[in-house]
Design a protein around this motif. Structure first.
Motif, PDB file in Angstrom:
ATOM      1  N   GLU A 154     -14.420  -1.214  23.357  1.00 30.48           N
ATOM      2  CA  GLU A 154     -13.204  -1.188  23.134  1.00 30.48           C
ATOM      3  C   GLU A 154     -12.567  -2.966  23.113  1.00 30.48           C
ATOM      4  O   GLU A 154     -12.168  -3.584  22.072  1.00 30.48           O
ATOM      5  N   ARG A 155     -13.214  -3.566  24.098  1.00 27.37           N
ATOM      6  CA  ARG A 155     -13.668  -4.907  24.492  1.00 27.37           C
ATOM      7  C   ARG A 155     -13.677  -5.571  23.193  1.00 27.37           C
ATOM      8  O   ARG A 155     -13.189  -7.005  22.300  1.00 27.37           O
ATOM      9  N   ILE A 156     -15.099  -4.978  22.820  1.00 27.46           N
ATOM     10  CA  ILE A 156     -15.676  -5.845  21.702  1.00 27.46           C
ATOM     11  C   ILE A 156     -14.948  -5.653  20.126  1.00 27.46           C
ATOM     12  O   ILE A 156     -14.566  -6.557  19.470  1.00 27.46           O
ATOM     13  N   GLU A 157     -14.182  -4.673  19.859  1.00 23.05           N
ATOM     14  CA  GLU A 157     -13.568  -4.284  18.931  1.00 23.05           C
ATOM     15  C   GLU A 157     -12.323  -5.827  18.856  1.00 23.05           C
ATOM     16  O   GLU A 157     -11.550  -6.199  18.140  1.00 23.05           O
ATOM     17  N   ASN A 158     -11.889  -5.550  20.440  1.00 20.70           N
ATOM     18  CA  ASN A 158     -10.768  -6.098  20.476  1.00 20.70           C
ATOM     19  C   ASN A 158     -11.137  -7.561  20.147  1.00 20.70           C
ATOM     20  O   ASN A 158     -10.051  -8.765  19.274  1.00 20.70           O
ATOM     21  N   VAL A 580     -24.257  -6.899  29.389  1.00 23.01           N
ATOM     22  CA  VAL A 580     -24.025  -5.475  29.302  1.00 23.01           C
ATOM     23  C   VAL A 580     -23.005  -5.305  28.210  1.00 23.01           C
ATOM     24  O   VAL A 580     -22.110  -5.526  28.828  1.00 23.01           O
ATOM     25  N   MET A 581     -22.976  -5.080  27.729  1.00 25.72           N
ATOM     26  CA  MET A 581     -22.159  -4.169  26.805  1.00 25.72           C
ATOM     27  C   MET A 581     -23.033  -2.637  25.565  1.00 25.72           C
ATOM     28  O   MET A 581     -24.272  -2.518  25.488  1.00 25.72           O
ATOM     29  N   ASP A 582     -22.042  -2.156  25.093  1.00 23.21           N
ATOM     30  CA  ASP A 582     -21.992  -1.892  24.294  1.00 23.21           C
ATOM     31  C   ASP A 582     -22.303  -1.598  23.004  1.00 23.21           C
ATOM     32  O   ASP A 582     -22.155  -2.966  22.386  1.00 23.21           O
TER      33      ASP A 582
END
Lengths: 649, 170, 53
Positions: A154-158, A580-582
């Motif tokens: 979600e953070r990546i999307e934002n 660390v990430m999606d």
């Protein structure tokens, strides 16, 4: 800092003892953790943070013991929950262990009976040194910076959209990295102290002061209300914009409507530009009025004035810039400015004495000179006023016409799109949203102008209050202190903003650099002061695409990590850090994927990637495969209660 | 006198406020004041400043930023207004404080008070011309344009012209 | 208030002292905002008093 391993026992859905060993190898530094949504990826991340900082950001956060285990306990039985994280930092291995013990009570509840937190150091010979200070962990990775090494989907999307959350993310990062919260606190305190000084003003018999104070109280709370309103409406506006964007995308996808939609967007941009131009022209007009409107009017009166007195006659007798006392000084000195002697009775003396008659205050000739020269200034200033205004006014009218025509065109397009079968309902929705948006924008404009009026009224009433206060000696002291306080606040604010700008610029540079290396085409990212951004091509045209969004996220993530690392870095050693990430690979094109893989080493030295099963096979796996050092699977079991098993390693 | 606050009351204060806040033509009260003063001079319209609770204040430190201009216009106002005085007295009164600060304070007041009373009249005119019955910013701008166009096309050659214009304007 | 002359030296001294105070406050977890403000205010009254005389 690199993460070596994490071991969990009975932590939430991770039943029993389970361990993940991460790849810390330089070359194949990627650890892949596969798992469906809900399998426990978020819990795993939270376990890490719980172990290090004792914080937990999950629902029902007291319930850390695995439910199954807790249910099976008999009264007076105890069971442990622990998470142990192994970190490598500066070539030393740290072990952070957090353990909570729970006992089942007679009434069936679980009670925490003990908690242990320990930091150990593993010595080269394998032995362990206990009682390392917890502070060491905070020094390795401070709480507030940990978030820049963990990014969920979600953070990546934002971040890719620089929406409200994305912008907040980045502005918080800047604030954290700046580390100047003390200044923010000082500013906040000083602001309140100013008001406290104001309250101290003794009113004596001054009803007016009391009234002013009351007025100010009212106005200030009105101001807060308006500020709140504006914030709320701005949020609503952003949400609406986002929804309209979505609808635009949907409509665009439809091939028959595509061209029309593009044309409409172009017209909307033109309207926006025209509106901006009009605003700026109006500001110019206001400025012009300030500087030359009275002169323009006065011009008409000049003739009338010269009718009354013949000024040129008197003018020639005075000398500009010298007054009677200057002449006295020269006479006393005995020598003129030009060097000639001035003695009582000689020619120079006589001339000077005569001249004195024409200097003020003895004669008005000099003044008339001044007046005439100012009159010519007035003439000059006022001459161009009308033509200037006319030019600007005509421009404004032309632009308004333009806007009207463009609106007409847009309406035609909208009608066309409405009648197209497949986009009919979308169009209607879009138009409704646009109307709502317009309404909100008008409200924002109205509130903003009311806010401005209130703010300027507050300013003038504050001045009035200060001036009234000075009528009394005691208040004088208070006023001085208040003035110092205001100045202090101003200086602190200025300094903070300067530093903030520096960091923002750094971020810009980092993000731009990474973006350039990732993007295949000649696009560039342009970041604004408020953290919104545009991706522009060589001609300066804005562009967006799915794959590009991911690249943008990476660029921001990379930029943020670099900033965070800068803050943590020791002068001598360049310490590696994990990310660390999606995993977002499925959304990237092949070329982009390769660039990202190539660039990964520059962003972080260790990668822990979470992926949903289906995303990570075929093409994607091929590109990433060579760098995978460890691989795990989070398997969800749905027997009695849900729990997760870690498979692999 | 240039060192004092300038205060307007009642209706005039309301009109000043409106002109400043709603028309986007004037940034400060000071700008309305100076423009109003010259408009009043142009159309020979004066007004009285009756003290009421409602007021609009221009503070002395703001006045000082335009003191040269106000001094000039006030002197101009005095000259135009006092045709019956002898040349010498006219000049003395009109320019008494142009070089010396400590000239006779009382008679000094006259030209500034005069300019203020012209301002009250002028602000009335500005309000009527620019706002009138209109209610939106576009109309205010258009009305302003018409107003200055009218002025641009006028030529005031003598007192009679001004008197007539003043009559037409009120 | 242009008739109030702000002494730059006093200002600079004050800023340093206030920031130092804030640093101290940051380490005191339980301190109330009210208390912090009152300390800062006292400091200002102290420092500016000297010069106002």
């Amino acid at each position: 800092m690199l993460i070596k391993s994490i071991e969990l026992k009975n932590f939430r859905q991770f039943k029993g003892k389970q361990k993940i060993i991460f790849s810390t190898n330089k070359n194949d530094n990627i650890t892949v953790i596969k798992g469906e949504n809900g399998a426990g990826k978020t819990t795993l991340l939270e376990a890490f943070l719980w172990c290090l900082y004792g914080e937990l950001n999950l629902p029902n956060k007291e319930k850390i013991l695995t439910e199954d285990i807790g249910n099976e306990l008999k009264p007076n039985d105890t069971e442990d929950v622990f998470v142990e994280v192994n970190l490598i930092h500066h070539n030393k291995e740290y072990i952070m262990r957090r353990l909570h013990s729970f006992m089942k009570l007679n009434n069936g509840d679980l009670d925490r009976v003990s908690k242990i937190e320990k930091v150990l150091l593993k010595n080269p010979d394998g032995t362990l040194t206990e009682n390392i200070d917890k502070e060491e962990i905070y020094n390795i990775l401070p709480d507030e910076l940990s978030t820049y090494f963990f990014f969920d989907g979600e953070r990546i999307e934002n971040l890719s959209k620089a929406n409200r959350e994305g912008k907040k993310d980045i502005s918080n990062a800047v604030k954290n990295i700046l580390g100047l919260d003390i200044l923010l606190d000082a500013e906040k305190h000083l602001k309140k102290i100013i008001k406290e000084f104001e309250d101290e003003y003794s009113e004596d018999n001054q009803e007016e002061m009391k009234q002013l104070k009351n007025d100010l109280e009212d106005l200030r709370s009105k101001k807060d209300n308006f500020k709140q309103l504006i914030e709320t409406k701005t949020e609503e506006k952003e949400i609406l914009n986002f929804k309209i964007e979505e609808l635009n995308e949907k409509i665009k996808k439809n091939s028959s409507a595509q061209k029309d939609q593009q044309l409409r967007e172009k017209y909307e941009d033109q309207i926006y530009n025209n509106k901006e131009d009009i605003l700026s022209l109006k500001k110019d007009i206001e400025k012009n009025n300030k500087n030359s409107f009275p002169e323009f009017l006065a011009n008409k009166l000049i003739d009338l004035c010269s009718d009354k007195i013949n000024l040129s006659d008197i003018e020639t007798k005075g000398i500009l810039g010298i007054d009677g006392s200057a002449i006295d000084t020269i006479i006393k000195r005995g020598e003129c400015i030009c060097g000639q002697k001035v003695v009582e009775g000689n020619k120079n003396y006589k001339n000077l004495v005569e001249q004195k008659e024409f200097q003020p205050p003895a004669s008005l000739g000099t003044i008339i000179l001044q007046f005439n020269s100012q009159t010519s200034e007035v003439k000059k200033t006022g001459e161009d006023f009308f033509e200037d205004f006319k030019g600007k006014y005509i421009s404004i009218e032309k632009k308004r016409d333009s806007i009207e025509n463009l609106n007409k065109e847009i309406n035609n397009i909208s009608d066309r799109l409405k009648s197209a079968e497949d986009v009919k309902s979308l169009e209607v929705k879009r138009e409704t949203k646009k109307d709502e948006l317009q309404k909100i924008q008008n409200e924002i404009i109205q509130y903003t102008s009311e806010l401005n009026i209130i703010e300027s009224t507050i300013d003038s009433k504050e001045s009035e209050l200060d001036k009234l206060a000075l009528n009394n000696n005691k208040n004088n002291k208070i006023a001085i202190r208040k003035a110092y306080t205001a100045e202090l606040r101003k200086k602190i604010k200025k300094y903070y903003e300067k530093k903030e700008n520096q960091i923002r610029q750094d971020l810009n540079k980092q993000v731009g650099k990474i973006f350039k290396q990732l993007i295949e085409t000649n696009h560039q990212i342009k970041i604004n002061d408020d953290y919104t951004f545009e991706v522009v091509d060589i001609d300066g045209n804005t562009s967006t695409s799915q794959g590009q969004n991911v690249i943008t996220s990476f660029a921001f993530i990379g930029g943020l990590i670099n900033l965070a690392k800068d803050k943590l870095d020791d002068i001598e050693v360049t310490e590696p850090y994990p990310l660390v990430m999606d995993a977002p690979f499925s959304k990237l094109s092949n070329a982009h994927r390769e660039n990202v893989i190539k660039l990964l080493p520059e962003i972080a030295e260790q990668f822990i990637l979470f992926t949903v099963d289906s995303q990570f096979d075929g093409e994607v796996e091929k590109t990433v495969q060579p760098k995978i050092g460890q691989q795990y699977n989070l398997k969800m079991h749905m027997d009695n209660k849900k729990y997760t098993e870690i498979i692999g390693g | 006198m240039l060192a004092d606050n300038v205060i307007f009351y009642g209706d005039t204060a309301n009109k000043m406020r409106f002109l400043k806040d709603e028309t986007n033509l004037f940034s400060r009260f000071l700008d309305v004041y100076i423009a109003g003063g010259v408009v009043g001079m142009l159309f020979n319209q004066k007004g009285e400043n009756n003290v009421t609770n409602n007021k609009a204040t221009i503070f002395a430190d703001q006045i000082s930023t335009e003191s040269m201009r106000i001094k000039y216009f006030s002197s101009l106002a005095f000259i135009i207004d006092n045709s019956d005085l002898s040349e010498e007295i006219l000049l003395k009164e009109a320019f008494s404080d142009w070089f010396s600060e400590n000239y006779d304070q009382d008679s000094n007041n006259n030209k500034y008070k005069l300019f203020q009373s012209y301002a009250i009249g002028g602000i009335d005119i500005l309000y009527d011309e620019i706002v009138g019955e209109a209610t939106d910013k576009e109309s205010y701008l258009y009305n302003f344009y018409k107003f200055i166009k009218k002025i641009e096309n006028e030529n005031i050659d003598d007192e009679m012209d001004r008197a007539i214009l003043g009559g037409l304007m009120s | 208030m242009s008739d109030l002359d702000i002494d730059q030296n006093t200002l600079e001294k004050l800023i340093t002292k206030i920031i130092k105070l804030e640093k101290k406050f940051a380490n005191k977890r339980g301190m109330l905002e009210r208390e912090k403000r009152s300390e800062i205010k006292k400091l200002i009254e102290q420092e500016v008093e000297v010069n106002a005389d």
